[in-house]
Scaffold this active site. Structure first.
Site, mmCIF file in Angstrom:
data_model
loop_
_atom_site.group_PDB
_atom_site.id
_atom_site.type_symbol
_atom_site.label_atom_id
_atom_site.label_comp_id
_atom_site.label_asym_id
_atom_site.label_seq_id
_atom_site.Cartn_x
_atom_site.Cartn_y
_atom_site.Cartn_z
ATOM 1 N N HIS A 89 35.644 4.749 9.493
ATOM 2 C CA HIS A 89 34.170 4.650 9.543
ATOM 3 C C HIS A 89 33.634 3.597 8.576
ATOM 4 C CE1 HIS A 89 33.609 8.168 12.140
ATOM 5 N NE2 HIS A 89 34.622 8.690 11.493
ATOM 6 N N ASN A 117 30.252 13.753 14.602
ATOM 7 C CA ASN A 117 30.520 12.605 15.471
ATOM 8 C C ASN A 117 29.574 12.639 16.669
ATOM 9 O OD1 ASN A 117 32.691 11.250 14.184
ATOM 10 N ND2 ASN A 117 34.143 12.737 14.986
#
Ligand code: NDP
Length: 476
Positions: free
Chosen positions: A53, A125
């Protein structure tokens, strides 16, 4: 009024154009502290990027609670009428900082709520499930998403080799390869807490919960071709869209909803409710409307507020807690650990991470302690000097566990890796199925045939048409 430049020590700068040299042609003098400070700071402008990420966008907003769910939780942030400021960071998983935004990838959906009871971080997510369910497999999985150690290239072979040897990944792989695998923008996708968490009410009753944020902008996606043409012209397409929407006052919104399961229902469920590769079917565990989230303010400084933002599922408030989801339990450790490494021991003192409540710990010192605690004799606990003490009202009710400590085969624990994927496949219309087949075929280019065949055997277990469709797209 003109503002005079200074060094980091506040010393006024008289010339920021010309370095100090012996004669006009040099060499330079070592006493040119301004030059040395400037170059030294440039060398230190980056912190290690996140291992996963790394590439993300962020904004501030508000969570408004419109419905009464006090029967499930005593958390103040979730009481009807509450409005809580929040920070969101949405990111791709695999790409390094500076990678193109419009890539086929899962998006991280990390939220920090600055509540009146301390920070609550929900680090989810844009998909309700994940590729694996035992954290022992996580570093290996991420290695397959990153670069080959020799070629320094992404490796489709590594990805499909791992996935085809990990049948529990099928659900997430199918979502990733579906039309939703490349969101049109960060505003046009849902967010999910993904893990099972718990809510605790004022009678100390625990309920299992799933958190959902459903986009009010509508789901919109890009095909591979559309994404390619976006990336050709704009690598920062998601960042640009989110930033510009908020700048012009077009504030994106999500409906905040939950699903609830009682402890008894969890014992009786036909699947493991703590398995991150599974959803809770809506028909059995209906969605309950809770409120609305809006993003309405851009950060003033990307590095200070978004690169240094540190989210961790370890941050919970009274009335919200964890579950025995193995992936969640590992993240409770590893996220905070990642931030201590990446930005330092005292990362939660940085303005963007700092809770809006008093912080009273006995943790001492370490690099970059930049608060100014008052001198006190109460620098250990217990003490006789009125230092902060525990309060038993915040002890959680007992956490239900059963069984002996053992390395249980996590695949056998809930070995139906297929039926929920079949349910998803059956939801797709003909065009979505066609996209799924073609996206997989494109992603499999160059992968050895024995790996492709192993993966096709998994698709076959989901639906014959799934395997046949991919085979046809592969010209097999
Ligand atoms: P429902 O028909 O009640 O729900 C289907 C869900 O699937 C909706 O939330 C819908 O989201 C979502 N969806 C539709 N197309 C896609 C896609 N291509 N990729 C990802 N999500 C999609 O059925 P169930 O609750 O029984 O679930 C059936 C299957 O739907 C599950 O096995 C799972 O794969 C998927 N799903 C289920 C979710 C859940 O929490 N139950 C959440 C997300 C997906 P939307 O309303 O935004 O269109």
């Amino acid at each position: 009024m003109k503002i005079t430049m200074t060094t980091t020590a506040g010393n006024k700068i008289g010339d920021n154009q010309n370095s100090l040299s012996a004669g006009s042609r040099g060499p330079l003098l070592m006493q040119d502290y301004q030059l040395i400070e400037k170059l030294a700071h440039q060398n230190r402008e980056r912190v290690p990027e996140r291992v996963v990420h790394a590439n993300g966008s962020g904004a501030y907003g508000t969570l408004k609670i419109t419905n009464d769910i006090s029967q499930y939780t005593k958390a103040k942030v979730l009481q009807k009428g509450e409005e809580t400021p929040l920070l969101i960071r949405i990111s791709t998983v695999a790409g390094e900082r500076g990678a193109a935004d419009a890539e086929r990838d899962v998006r991280g959906f990390a939220l920090k709520f600055y509540t009146t009871e301390g920070n609550w971080d929900l680090v989810g997510n844009n998909t309700p499930v994940f590729f694996i369910k035992d954290p022992l497999k996580f570093p290996d999985f991420i290695h397959t998403q990153k670069r080959h150690p020799k070629s320094n290239l992404r490796s489709a072979t590594a990805m499909w080799d791992f996935w085809s040897l990990s049948p529990e990944s099928l659900h997430q792989v199918t979502i990733l390869m579906s039309d939703r695998g490349i969101p049109k923008s960060l505003r046009n996708m849902n967010g999910y807490g993904s893990h099972t968490y718990s809510l605790i009410n004022d009678k100390d009753e625990r309920f299992w919960v799933k958190f959902h944020f459903k986009t009010k902008q509508g789901i919109a996606c890009m095909t591979n071709k559309e994404a390619e043409s976006v990336i050709a012209k704009d690598r920062e397409s998601s960042q640009r869209d989110l930033f510009e929407s908020i700048e012009k006052g077009d504030f994106p919104k999500w409906s905040f909803e939950i699903q609830i399961m009682t402890e008894q229902e969890a014992k009786e469920a036909s699947f493991n409710p703590f398995d991150l590769t599974k959803v809770w079917p809506h028909s059995k565990y209906p969605m309950i409307k809770v409120g609305e989230m809006e993003l309405n303010r851009n950060p003033e400084h990307y590095f200070a507020e978004i690169e240094q933002a540190a989210f961790s599922p370890s941050n919970v408030v009274p009335g919200i807690s964890w579950s025995s989801d193995k992936m969640l339990q590992a993240r409770i450790f590893s996220y905070a650990d990642a931030h201590r490494y990446r930005i330092g021991t005292h990362y939660e003192m940085l303005p963007v991470n700092r809770p809006r409540v008093e912080v009273n710990t006995y943790h001492a010192d370490g690099s970059m302690r930049f608060d100014e605690p008052k001198g006190t004799d109460a620098f250990y606990e217990p003490n006789n000097f009125n230092g902060p003490i525990e309060d038993k009202q915040y002890v959680e009710p007992p956490f239900p566990v059963n069984g002996d400590g053992y390395r249980y085969n996590h695949l056998e624990d809930s070995d139906d890796h297929y039926s929920q994927v079949t349910a998803l496949f059956n939801l797709m219309d003909a065009s979505q199925k066609e996209q799924l087949f073609n996206n997989i075929a494109e992603a499999m280019q160059g992968v050895p045939v024995e790996i492709i065949n192993r993966q096709l055997a998994l698709f076959e277990k989901v639906h014959e048409d799934y395997a046949q469709g991919v085979k046809k797209a592969l010209n097999l």
